[in-house]
Design an enzyme around this catalytic site. Structure first.
Site, PDB file in Angstrom:
ATOM      1  CE  LYS A 146      -1.561   3.373   2.112  1.00 43.78           C
ATOM      2  NZ  LYS A 146      -1.957   4.671   1.332  1.00 43.78           N
ATOM      3  CD  GLU A 161      13.694   0.311   8.531  1.00 40.89           C
ATOM      4  OE1 GLU A 161      13.944   1.461   8.875  1.00 40.89           O
ATOM      5  OE2 GLU A 161      13.923   0.226   8.170  1.00 40.89           O
ATOM      6  CB  CYS A 194      12.756   8.992   7.859  1.00 43.93           C
ATOM      7  SG  CYS A 194      14.148   7.754   6.624  1.00 43.93           S
ATOM      8  CD  GLU A 217      10.813  12.271  10.932  1.00 43.76           C
ATOM      9  OE1 GLU A 217       9.422  12.382  11.348  1.00 43.76           O
ATOM     10  OE2 GLU A 217      11.161  12.325   9.930  1.00 43.76           O
TER      11      GLU A 217
HETATM   12  P1  NAD Z   1       2.344   8.808   7.356  1.00 45.16           P
HETATM   13  O1  NAD Z   1       2.687   8.072   8.421  1.00 45.16           O
HETATM   14  O2  NAD Z   1       1.587   9.487   7.067  1.00 45.16           O
HETATM   15  O3  NAD Z   1       1.964   7.379   6.155  1.00 45.16           O
HETATM   16  C1  NAD Z   1       2.829   6.981   5.308  1.00 45.16           C
HETATM   17  C2  NAD Z   1       1.788   5.732   5.150  1.00 45.16           C
HETATM   18  O4  NAD Z   1       0.892   4.745   5.806  1.00 45.16           O
HETATM   19  C3  NAD Z   1       0.892   6.012   3.831  1.00 45.16           C
HETATM   20  O5  NAD Z   1       1.242   5.025   2.828  1.00 45.16           O
HETATM   21  C4  NAD Z   1      -0.583   6.287   4.796  1.00 45.16           C
HETATM   22  O6  NAD Z   1      -0.763   6.239   3.784  1.00 45.16           O
HETATM   23  C5  NAD Z   1      -0.654   5.128   5.575  1.00 45.16           C
HETATM   24  N1  NAD Z   1      -1.599   5.117   6.385  1.00 45.16           N
HETATM   25  C6  NAD Z   1      -1.774   6.532   7.175  1.00 45.16           C
HETATM   26  N2  NAD Z   1      -3.165   5.775   7.595  1.00 45.16           N
HETATM   27  C7  NAD Z   1      -2.898   4.606   8.232  1.00 45.16           C
HETATM   28  C8  NAD Z   1      -3.792   3.928   9.349  1.00 45.16           C
HETATM   29  N3  NAD Z   1      -4.240   4.353  10.051  1.00 45.16           N
HETATM   30  N4  NAD Z   1      -3.090   2.766   9.206  1.00 45.16           N
HETATM   31  C9  NAD Z   1      -2.204   2.074   8.042  1.00 45.16           C
HETATM   32  N5  NAD Z   1      -1.635   2.633   7.208  1.00 45.16           N
HETATM   33  C10 NAD Z   1      -1.859   4.618   7.356  1.00 45.16           C
HETATM   34  O7  NAD Z   1       4.007   8.968   7.163  1.00 45.16           O
HETATM   35  P2  NAD Z   1       4.462  10.252   5.557  1.00 45.16           P
HETATM   36  O8  NAD Z   1       3.637  11.524   6.167  1.00 45.16           O
HETATM   37  O9  NAD Z   1       4.033   9.314   4.670  1.00 45.16           O
HETATM   38  O10 NAD Z   1       5.812  10.000   5.848  1.00 45.16           O
HETATM   39  C11 NAD Z   1       6.305  10.827   6.216  1.00 45.16           C
HETATM   40  C12 NAD Z   1       7.386   9.871   8.249  1.00 45.16           C
HETATM   41  O11 NAD Z   1       7.458   8.576   7.712  1.00 45.16           O
HETATM   42  C13 NAD Z   1       8.133  10.328   8.918  1.00 45.16           C
HETATM   43  O12 NAD Z   1       7.719  10.518   9.893  1.00 45.16           O
HETATM   44  C14 NAD Z   1       9.414   9.519   8.055  1.00 45.16           C
HETATM   45  O13 NAD Z   1      10.422  10.523   8.720  1.00 45.16           O
HETATM   46  C15 NAD Z   1       9.011   8.498   8.145  1.00 45.16           C
HETATM   47  N6  NAD Z   1       9.602   7.961   7.233  1.00 45.16           N
HETATM   48  C16 NAD Z   1      10.737   6.607   7.799  1.00 45.16           C
HETATM   49  C17 NAD Z   1      11.232   6.282   7.352  1.00 45.16           C
HETATM   50  C18 NAD Z   1      12.539   5.317   7.480  1.00 45.16           C
HETATM   51  O14 NAD Z   1      12.773   3.937   7.169  1.00 45.16           O
HETATM   52  N7  NAD Z   1      12.870   5.049   8.755  1.00 45.16           N
HETATM   53  C19 NAD Z   1      11.646   6.440   5.396  1.00 45.16           C
HETATM   54  C20 NAD Z   1      10.938   7.144   4.515  1.00 45.16           C
HETATM   55  C21 NAD Z   1       9.885   8.269   5.976  1.00 45.16           C
END
Ligand code: NAD
Length: 483
Positions: free
Chosen positions: A177, A252, A286, A385
């Protein structure tokens, strides 16, 4: 493939199909604010179909497949990504807003994941263990079965390579997803996986909202493992959903990674990394080096040079290949602007900001790279962040203080240590709370060989490298009594 991604279809069981209820979501170009495609708004029924397709593929031969053949398929996919790199990086740049050069590097990294795992999987093996006389005991690595993967919008291509590459290599059938804000390349990669010869149903991609398709995948009883990459808050809700079925998870999550610069650092070597680590992907990384801890003796000299570099940075649309692209959407810009307003209200010294390109498109979400000095350790700019191109500077006097400041957030993803003192390099690297520490260099994005993941609020479990193969498989112990 562009025509398929543009018509809102999902990849389920090796076929492109419309979401069950026919819903779509607009895809916006972050550089211009214009809609340039639609994606399918998949929901629980589509996730269900994808999980069934993955299970059928797993049980239908994929799960017991020859690792050598699996490795060849992965390598072939890597080569197809290289073949189509031009088309893919243009798509990634448009979808995410990242500058062209960064998108090109992301596609190269994505291909490299498949090359790496293609070569690794026939070398991932168990052990024989000493046990009682008359026994032979061995361990074998087995795939979980069906793995769910939820990924964010900031690095769709790279994170696809990282999580799907590792998941497939270990022998799982995957349901992905991707994030609603950027999923064009994951869809295109699902198409390439079919061309590479993966069995239909081994790679499924269901686009849609997190609250619908994402939540349905996280809570689906038919998956065996879930890998989540995204924010700590969503990660917590994914863990809660997975816990209902006792499903194992890899998390992650985010970071507030320190770059620690000691008086004896080679500044000429450090400065380009200090800048790139916060400007790359407009700080929406991230592992962004978003806190710089600098020793008092060189602080003013280093900050003068950094300020000069920041002022020269140009922020503009992806297609102009600027130093810094737009943020992904209006909400993200509002968030970053909020942090900058707070810095001004609290009287923090804003040492420098980059330049906005002339004639920026009205609908883009642009914030120039910003350098802020003397951020108190408890300030939100030192703790949270930001996910934008904002570098917070904190000063320290000695090594003990540097370590205390480095560890003074709930996160622990990556750290950079800049010093020429060999003993200090090791001491600090060992004492900093982080999943990865770079000494006299920085950058988690490449290095597909290097295990990656966090501690604390940055998550747990590891992706990348051989270590990911352990996290995408389960260990079985077989004890044979023969005497
Ligand atoms: P997010 O948590 O809003 O969304 C991530 C994913 O989760 C998306 O696909 C979203 O549609 C899905 N999602 C949202 N609500 C959900 C739910 N209730 N149940 C299941 N899935 C759901 O994050 P974002 O804004 O897309 O990305 C930014 C964040 O990701 C930052 O905190 C960043 O640090 C982190 N990130 C971490 C890594 C890593 O490898 N550690 C890499 C990239 C980004």
């Amino acid at each position: 493939m562009d025509s398929v991604t543009a018509t809102g279809q999902l990849m389920i069981g090796g076929e492109w199909r419309r979401p069950t209820d026919g819903g779509t979501l607009d895809v916006v170009d972050p550089s211009t604010g214009e809609v340039f495609a639609v994606i399918g708004r998949g929901d629980a029924a589509d996730i269900d179909a994808a999980v069934v397709a993955a299970r059928n593929a797993f049980d239908g031969g994929w799960g017991e497949g020859d690792p050598v053949e699996r490795g060849r398929l992965l390598s072939r996919l890597g080569r197809l990504i290289e073949r189509d790199a031009e088309r893919l990086y243009q798509l990634e740049a448009r979808d995410t807003g990242k500058p062209l050069a960064q998108a090109r590097a992301d596609i190269a990294a994505c291909a490299r994941y498949f090359e790496f795992y293609g070569g690794a999987i026939d070398k991932h093996h168990g052990e024989t263990l000493p046990y009682k006389p008359g026994f032979t005991v061995l361990t074998v690595r087995e795939p979980y079965g069906v793995t769910g993967h939820i990924i964010p919008w900031n690095y769709p291509a790279q994170v696809f390579g990282r999580t799907i590459g590792g998941g497939l290599a270990a022998g799982n059938a995957c349901v992905l997803k991707p994030a609603e804000d950027a999923c064009q390349v994951p869809l295109a990669l699902a198409d390439l996986a079919l061309e590479a010869g993966f069995l239909p149903g081994v790679v499924n991609v269901v686009t849609g909202l997190g609250s619908e398709a994402g939540a349905a995948l996280a809570s689906h009883p038919g998956i065996d493992h879930i890998s989540f990459t995204g924010s700590p808050a969503t990660g917590a809700s994914v863990q809660a959903a997975a816990a209902r079925h006792n499903h194992p998870v890899t998390m992650e999550l985010g970071g507030k990674s320190p770059q620690i610069v000691f008086d004896d650092a080679d500044l000429d070597a450090a400065i380009p990394f200090l800048v790139a680590a916060i400007v790359q992907n407009a700080g929406q990384t991230c592992s962004a080096g978003s806190r710089m801890l600098v020793q008092s003796g060189i602080a003013d000299r280093l900050l003068d040079t950094l300020a000069e570099r920041f002022r020269a940075l140009i922020t503009g649309p992806s297609a102009s290949d600027p130093d810094c692209g737009p943020l992904i959407n209006a909400k993200q810009k509002q968030r970053v602007d909020g942090f900058l307003d707070r810095a001004r209200e609290d009287g923090l010294p804003i040492l420098a900001q980059g330049r906005l390109a002339d004639a920026l498109p009205d609908g883009g979400h642009y914030v120039p790279p910003t350098l802020i000095d003397q951020v108190p350790v408890e300030h939100p700019l030192a703790q949270e962040e930001v996910f934008g191109p904002v570098l917070s500077v904190l000063r320290f006097d000695d090594e003990a203080e540097a370590i205390r400041l480095a560890n003074a957030t709930p996160f622990g993803l990556v750290a950079g240590v800049w010093t020429q003192d060999g003993a200090r390099q090791l001491r600090v690297a060992r004492r900093v709370r982080a999943g990865q520490v770079f000494v006299n260099n920085y950058g988690a994005g490449g290095g597909v060989e290097l295990p990656f993941g966090g501690v604390g609020k940055s998550g747990f479990g590891r992706e990348k490298g051989f270590e990911a193969l352990n996290h995408f498989s389960t260990l079985k112990t077989i004890a044979i009594k023969h005497d």
